[in-house]
Write a protein that holds these residues in place. Structure first.
Motif, PDB file in Angstrom:
ATOM      1  N   GLY A  10      65.817  36.262 -42.855  1.00 26.50           N
ATOM      2  CA  GLY A  10      64.442  35.749 -42.801  1.00 26.50           C
ATOM      3  C   GLY A  10      63.504  36.745 -43.448  1.00 26.50           C
ATOM      4  O   GLY A  10      63.925  37.811 -43.921  1.00 26.50           O
ATOM      5  N   ASP A  11      62.224  36.388 -43.472  1.00 25.42           N
ATOM      6  CA  ASP A  11      61.227  37.244 -44.148  1.00 25.42           C
ATOM      7  C   ASP A  11      60.678  38.296 -43.194  1.00 25.42           C
ATOM      8  O   ASP A  11      60.165  37.970 -42.130  1.00 25.42           O
ATOM      9  N   ILE A  12      60.760  39.550 -43.610  1.00 21.13           N
ATOM     10  CA  ILE A  12      60.196  40.643 -42.812  1.00 21.13           C
ATOM     11  C   ILE A  12      58.782  40.902 -43.341  1.00 21.13           C
ATOM     12  O   ILE A  12      58.609  41.212 -44.530  1.00 21.13           O
ATOM     13  N   ASP A  13      57.790  40.734 -42.483  1.00 14.58           N
ATOM     14  CA  ASP A  13      56.391  40.912 -42.890  1.00 14.58           C
ATOM     15  C   ASP A  13      56.097  42.402 -42.993  1.00 14.58           C
ATOM     16  O   ASP A  13      56.407  43.173 -42.062  1.00 14.58           O
ATOM     17  N   SER A  14      55.488  42.817 -44.121  1.00 15.19           N
ATOM     18  CA  SER A  14      55.225  44.254 -44.303  1.00 15.19           C
ATOM     19  C   SER A  14      54.260  44.778 -43.227  1.00 15.19           C
ATOM     20  O   SER A  14      54.263  45.955 -42.883  1.00 15.19           O
ATOM     21  N   GLU A  15      53.425  43.842 -42.660  1.00 14.64           N
ATOM     22  CA  GLU A  15      52.498  44.237 -41.578  1.00 14.64           C
ATOM     23  C   GLU A  15      53.266  44.851 -40.397  1.00 14.64           C
ATOM     24  O   GLU A  15      52.807  45.791 -39.775  1.00 14.64           O
ATOM     25  N   TRP A  16      54.469  44.322 -40.133  1.00 15.25           N
ATOM     26  CA  TRP A  16      55.245  44.813 -38.984  1.00 15.25           C
ATOM     27  C   TRP A  16      55.663  46.265 -39.207  1.00 15.25           C
ATOM     28  O   TRP A  16      55.641  47.078 -38.298  1.00 15.25           O
ATOM     29  N   LEU A  17      56.072  46.540 -40.473  1.00 15.73           N
ATOM     30  CA  LEU A  17      56.570  47.889 -40.755  1.00 15.73           C
ATOM     31  C   LEU A  17      55.428  48.903 -40.735  1.00 15.73           C
ATOM     32  O   LEU A  17      55.624  50.074 -40.406  1.00 15.73           O
ATOM     33  N   GLN A  18      54.203  48.417 -41.054  1.00 15.47           N
ATOM     34  CA  GLN A  18      53.051  49.326 -40.990  1.00 15.47           C
ATOM     35  C   GLN A  18      52.798  49.770 -39.545  1.00 15.47           C
ATOM     36  O   GLN A  18      52.329  50.868 -39.278  1.00 15.47           O
ATOM     37  N   HIS A  19      53.140  48.871 -38.612  1.00 12.04           N
ATOM     38  CA  HIS A  19      52.933  49.167 -37.187  1.00 12.04           C
ATOM     39  C   HIS A  19      53.834  50.295 -36.686  1.00 12.04           C
ATOM     40  O   HIS A  19      53.543  50.921 -35.676  1.00 12.04           O
ATOM     41  N   PHE A  20      54.965  50.483 -37.417  1.00  9.56           N
ATOM     42  CA  PHE A  20      55.986  51.414 -36.932  1.00  9.56           C
ATOM     43  C   PHE A  20      55.462  52.847 -36.981  1.00  9.56           C
ATOM     44  O   PHE A  20      54.955  53.300 -38.002  1.00  9.56           O
ATOM     45  N   SER A  21      55.577  53.543 -35.824  1.00  9.24           N
ATOM     46  CA  SER A  21      55.048  54.910 -35.774  1.00  9.24           C
ATOM     47  C   SER A  21      56.147  55.900 -35.409  1.00  9.24           C
ATOM     48  O   SER A  21      55.870  56.948 -34.844  1.00  9.24           O
ATOM     49  N   GLY A  22      57.404  55.523 -35.694  1.00 10.20           N
ATOM     50  CA  GLY A  22      58.507  56.440 -35.413  1.00 10.20           C
ATOM     51  C   GLY A  22      59.111  56.254 -34.040  1.00 10.20           C
ATOM     52  O   GLY A  22      60.036  56.957 -33.659  1.00 10.20           O
ATOM     53  N   LYS A  23      58.543  55.304 -33.253  1.00  9.17           N
ATOM     54  CA  LYS A  23      59.069  55.092 -31.893  1.00  9.17           C
ATOM     55  C   LYS A  23      59.399  53.613 -31.696  1.00  9.17           C
ATOM     56  O   LYS A  23      58.878  52.759 -32.421  1.00  9.17           O
ATOM     57  N   ASN A  24      60.207  53.356 -30.673  1.00  8.27           N
ATOM     58  CA  ASN A  24      60.456  51.946 -30.315  1.00  8.27           C
ATOM     59  C   ASN A  24      59.120  51.324 -29.911  1.00  8.27           C
ATOM     60  O   ASN A  24      58.323  51.952 -29.218  1.00  8.27           O
ATOM     61  N   THR A  25      58.901  50.117 -30.350  1.00 13.03           N
ATOM     62  CA  THR A  25      57.605  49.497 -30.026  1.00 13.03           C
ATOM     63  C   THR A  25      57.732  47.972 -30.012  1.00 13.03           C
ATOM     64  O   THR A  25      58.699  47.425 -30.567  1.00 13.03           O
ATOM     65  N   SER A  26      56.781  47.317 -29.336  1.00 15.70           N
ATOM     66  CA  SER A  26      56.683  45.853 -29.454  1.00 15.70           C
ATOM     67  C   SER A  26      55.204  45.513 -29.476  1.00 15.70           C
ATOM     68  O   SER A  26      54.396  46.192 -28.836  1.00 15.70           O
ATOM     69  N   GLU A  43      52.054  42.229 -30.807  1.00  8.99           N
ATOM     70  CA  GLU A  43      51.753  40.891 -31.317  1.00  8.99           C
ATOM     71  C   GLU A  43      51.093  41.074 -32.682  1.00  8.99           C
ATOM     72  O   GLU A  43      50.156  41.865 -32.809  1.00  8.99           O
ATOM     73  N   ASP A  44      51.595  40.378 -33.698  1.00  7.29           N
ATOM     74  CA  ASP A  44      50.997  40.579 -35.018  1.00  7.29           C
ATOM     75  C   ASP A  44      49.779  39.678 -35.197  1.00  7.29           C
ATOM     76  O   ASP A  44      49.413  38.925 -34.286  1.00  7.29           O
ATOM     77  N   SER A  45      49.164  39.776 -36.392  1.00  7.23           N
ATOM     78  CA  SER A  45      47.902  39.054 -36.599  1.00  7.23           C
ATOM     79  C   SER A  45      48.095  37.536 -36.561  1.00  7.23           C
ATOM     80  O   SER A  45      47.137  36.795 -36.400  1.00  7.23           O
ATOM     81  N   GLN A  46      49.352  37.079 -36.682  1.00  3.25           N
ATOM     82  CA  GLN A  46      49.582  35.625 -36.621  1.00  3.25           C
ATOM     83  C   GLN A  46      50.121  35.185 -35.260  1.00  3.25           C
ATOM     84  O   GLN A  46      50.638  34.077 -35.122  1.00  3.25           O
ATOM     85  N   ARG A 101      52.691  36.372 -33.749  1.00 10.09           N
ATOM     86  CA  ARG A 101      54.139  36.520 -33.573  1.00 10.09           C
ATOM     87  C   ARG A 101      54.419  37.780 -32.766  1.00 10.09           C
ATOM     88  O   ARG A 101      53.663  38.742 -32.840  1.00 10.09           O
ATOM     89  N   TRP A 102      55.487  37.721 -31.979  1.00 12.90           N
ATOM     90  CA  TRP A 102      55.843  38.859 -31.127  1.00 12.90           C
ATOM     91  C   TRP A 102      56.936  39.652 -31.836  1.00 12.90           C
ATOM     92  O   TRP A 102      57.940  39.082 -32.262  1.00 12.90           O
ATOM     93  N   VAL A 103      56.731  40.961 -31.995  1.00 14.54           N
ATOM     94  CA  VAL A 103      57.610  41.772 -32.844  1.00 14.54           C
ATOM     95  C   VAL A 103      58.129  42.962 -32.044  1.00 14.54           C
ATOM     96  O   VAL A 103      57.380  43.565 -31.271  1.00 14.54           O
ATOM     97  N   ALA A 104      59.417  43.291 -32.199  1.00 18.48           N
ATOM     98  CA  ALA A 104      59.966  44.505 -31.575  1.00 18.48           C
ATOM     99  C   ALA A 104      60.654  45.326 -32.652  1.00 18.48           C
ATOM    100  O   ALA A 104      61.319  44.775 -33.537  1.00 18.48           O
ATOM    101  N   ILE A 105      60.458  46.634 -32.582  1.00 18.45           N
ATOM    102  CA  ILE A 105      61.130  47.543 -33.528  1.00 18.45           C
ATOM    103  C   ILE A 105      61.912  48.557 -32.712  1.00 18.45           C
ATOM    104  O   ILE A 105      61.391  49.114 -31.742  1.00 18.45           O
ATOM    105  N   LYS A 106      63.174  48.741 -33.116  1.00 12.69           N
ATOM    106  CA  LYS A 106      64.023  49.647 -32.334  1.00 12.69           C
ATOM    107  C   LYS A 106      64.739  50.611 -33.272  1.00 12.69           C
ATOM    108  O   LYS A 106      65.360  50.181 -34.254  1.00 12.69           O
ATOM    109  N   LEU A 107      64.641  51.889 -32.946  1.00 11.09           N
ATOM    110  CA  LEU A 107      65.248  52.937 -33.783  1.00 11.09           C
ATOM    111  C   LEU A 107      66.759  52.977 -33.590  1.00 11.09           C
ATOM    112  O   LEU A 107      67.260  52.742 -32.487  1.00 11.09           O
ATOM    113  N   SER A 108      67.467  53.325 -34.684  1.00  6.79           N
ATOM    114  CA  SER A 108      68.919  53.537 -34.549  1.00  6.79           C
ATOM    115  C   SER A 108      69.162  54.884 -33.864  1.00  6.79           C
ATOM    116  O   SER A 108      68.230  55.682 -33.720  1.00  6.79           O
ATOM    117  N   ASP A 109      70.437  55.142 -33.492  1.00  3.62           N
ATOM    118  CA  ASP A 109      70.738  56.404 -32.779  1.00  3.62           C
ATOM    119  C   ASP A 109      70.338  57.607 -33.628  1.00  3.62           C
ATOM    120  O   ASP A 109      69.787  58.577 -33.131  1.00  3.62           O
TER     121      ASP A 109
END
Ligand SMILES: Nc1nc2c(ncn2[C@@H]2O[C@H](COP(=O)(O)O[C@H]3[C@@H](O)[C@H](n4cnc5c(=O)[nH]c(N)nc54)O[C@@H]3COP(=O)(O)O)[C@@H](O)[C@H]2O)c(=O)[nH]1
Length: 524
Positions: A191-207, A209-212, A214-222
């Protein structure tokens, strides 16, 4: 000015709304929270899934390369070398092939054979032992429709399909992917990954709501060099909220309904006559008026009947015909009578000083006649008012006399002390005659119903005359009630009735006016 009832209803309406709405709102808020937590957990699961697959690919790649390196360096891209690489690639479900690297060139591979391919500059390198390099989407000769992910280390390259990592079953509308944390470049995605989501990433796991919505979760690898991103549309989040609400809302509705029922029940109680009487007793809202009792021979006022009145502040007054039976029903009549006696004691002080022979009649209900406390209260009344027992008359209704086993001793005892006892409303109940035989009484009060009958000849008129005859035969004094006309007064006087009270002589009046009334009537 708003009445107390209106104020109570307004407060009750507000409390009722609050009582119902609060638990419902709290459970709706909890459902909202839980729905988002569930959405979070679902996205976390998807992200973990991707990271687990990526870790598995990394592990299998490293193991295969380590095995090839450990196998001893042989000439690159020979038939044996290609064969060895084919066998190594076949040992893992994630790897599509293995090749030999020199610089950015894939010299040969188990997939393409001996066809050197320039991969160009790598998309990234990892600061790990052997400094692995990675290319995200590589096109290989003669394999047109497929793009490969390539990871190179120690002169070997592992070729894999990006989809194998991100190709997992997704809920409708959900999107997953993996990106490099360094340059935030998407490595693979379903699917399409919105660049807005990646801008939100600050180096930590996070979740978030984006501007549309949508509910987004980002999780770091080990290792932290990549992260998985998973997102779902607002409609899917609302499905989680809805499911949570199905479980929680009934609880909120049940608690809200229970609290509302308590408010309604309490309001109903506070508006009920029982609660209002209790409040009136607490606040001492009752007062007395006195209706003069006239001697029909002398036209002098010889006594008065104390009649209770209740005019609560901010509320409409109520007739004793309504609240006395209610007080009897709610077990409050003894407290009402006790307050009546208190008021009589206070009112009678100056009256009795001025008119030592005057009597005041007090109405007693059945419970008063059955209570041992009543006699003590009567004696206290005499004490407080500086009165003699002949100054107080007890009026007992027929209902009060219905249980002779309870009332007889009390009546005998107070008569022995000199109090006069009258039977009130005589002839209106079932057993009037039997009471005359059962009790020793002093006065018979002829009910207004019989007095009214003197206006127009009727069977009741005959009964009225029989009652008068009987009272005379028993040596009872008579007081006629509700005398409104001179004709009634004359008939009663001619029939030998001693006393009368009624609007013809005076309406019930405050104590201050009673003294003036007695003075002016008796002096004239
Ligand atoms: N237990 C108690 N009962 C009491 C007490 N005070 C009153 N009552 C009883 O309440 C009933 C209604 O009393 P009330 O509205 O005060 O009416 C009394 C008189 O005002 C009324 N009356 C008197 N004269 C006339 C008249 O010429 N016309 C007319 N239409 N009404 C008149 O009659 C009532 C007196 O009744 P009674 O007591 O039977 O003599 C009433 O049953 C009271 O007994 C209390 O303190 N305790």
């Amino acid at each position: 000015m708003a009445t107390r009832r209106t104020r109570l209803l307004v407060v009750a309406a507000m409390l009722g709304c609050l009582a119902f709405a609060t638990p419902v709102s709290v459970t709706m808020y909890m459902a909202w929270q839980r729905g988002h937590e569930d959405a979070d957990a679902s996205l976390d699961l998807l992200a973990s899934h991707i990271l687990r697959r990526a870790a598995m690919l990394r592990f299998q790649s490293n193991a295969a390369i380590d095995r090839l390196v450990a196998g001893g360096v042989q000439e690159a891209c020979t038939v044996d070398d290609l064969d060895q690489m084919r066998r190594a690639a076949a040992s893992s479900g994630y790897m599509q092939g293995i090749g030999r690297m020199r610089g950015n060139w894939l010299q040969c591979s188990s997939l393409t054979g001996n066809t050197p391919t320039d991969l160009g500059a790598p998309d990234r390198s990892y600061p790990l032992p052997g400094s692995p390099l990675a290319w995200d989407r590589v096109r290989l000769p003669r394999i047109d429709h497929t793009r490969f992910a390539v990871t190179a280390r120690a002169g070997y390259a592992v070729l894999s399909l990006p989809e194998l990592v991100s190709d997992i079953p997704l809920p409708p509308g959900a999107v997953v992917g993996q990106f490099a944390t360094g340059d935030r470049k998407v490595m693979r995605a379903s699917g399409d990954i919105d660049s807005e989501w990646l801008q939100h990433f600050s180096g930590k796991n996070t979740s978030f709501e984006d501007s549309q919505g949508r509910w987004v979760a980002i999780k770091l690898s080990d290792l932290g060099y990549t992260a998985a991103v998973a997102a779902m549309p607002a409609s899917l989040v609302m499905t989680y909220v809805y499911n949570a609400a199905i479980g929680l809302l009934p609880v909120g509705l049940a608690i809200g309904s229970a609290l509302l029922a308590i408010v309604l029940w309490r309001t109903h109680y506070l508006l009920s006559i029982g609660a209002r009487l209790k409040r009136a007793l607490r606040r001492r809202e009752f007062h007395l008026v006195y209706q003069p009792v006239m001697n029909l021979r002398t036209n002098r006022c010889e006594g008065a009947e104390a009649l209770i009145r209740w005019s609560p502040p901010d509320e409409q007054g109520m007739s004793p015909t309504a609240f006395i039976p209610a007080a009897e029903r709610h077990g409050l009549i003894q407290q009402v009578t006790a307050q009546v006696m208190d008021i009589v004691a206070r009112d009678a002080v100056t009256l009795i000083m001025a008119f030592p022979d005057i009597h005041i009649a007090i109405n007693f209900s059945a419970e008063d006649l059955h209570s041992v406390e009543t006699e003590a209260r009567l004696l206290a009344l005499l004490n407080l008012a500086g009165a003699q027992s002949h100054n107080i008359m007890i009026e007992a209704t027929e209902r009060g006399l219905m249980k002779p086993e309870k009332a007889k001793d009390f009546l005998m005892s107070i008569r022995a002390r000199g109090f006069k006892v009258a039977i009130d409303d005589f002839g209106t109940g079932h057993s009037s005659l039997s009471y005359l035989a059962t009790y020793e009484l002093d006065v018979l009060k002829i009910d207004k119903m019989f007095v009214d009958s003197f206006e127009q000849e009727s069977p009741t008129t005959k009964v009225a005359f029989h009652i008068i005859e009987m009272a005379r035969a028993l040596g009872l004094e008579m007081i006629a009630e509700g005398v409104e006309t001179e004709h009634q007064r004359d008939v009663l006087r001619d029939a030998g009735v001693h006393y009368a009270q009624g609007w013809l002589f005076a309406k019930p009046m405050p104590i201050a006016e009673l003294a003036a009334f007695i003075r002016s009537t008796n002096d004239s």
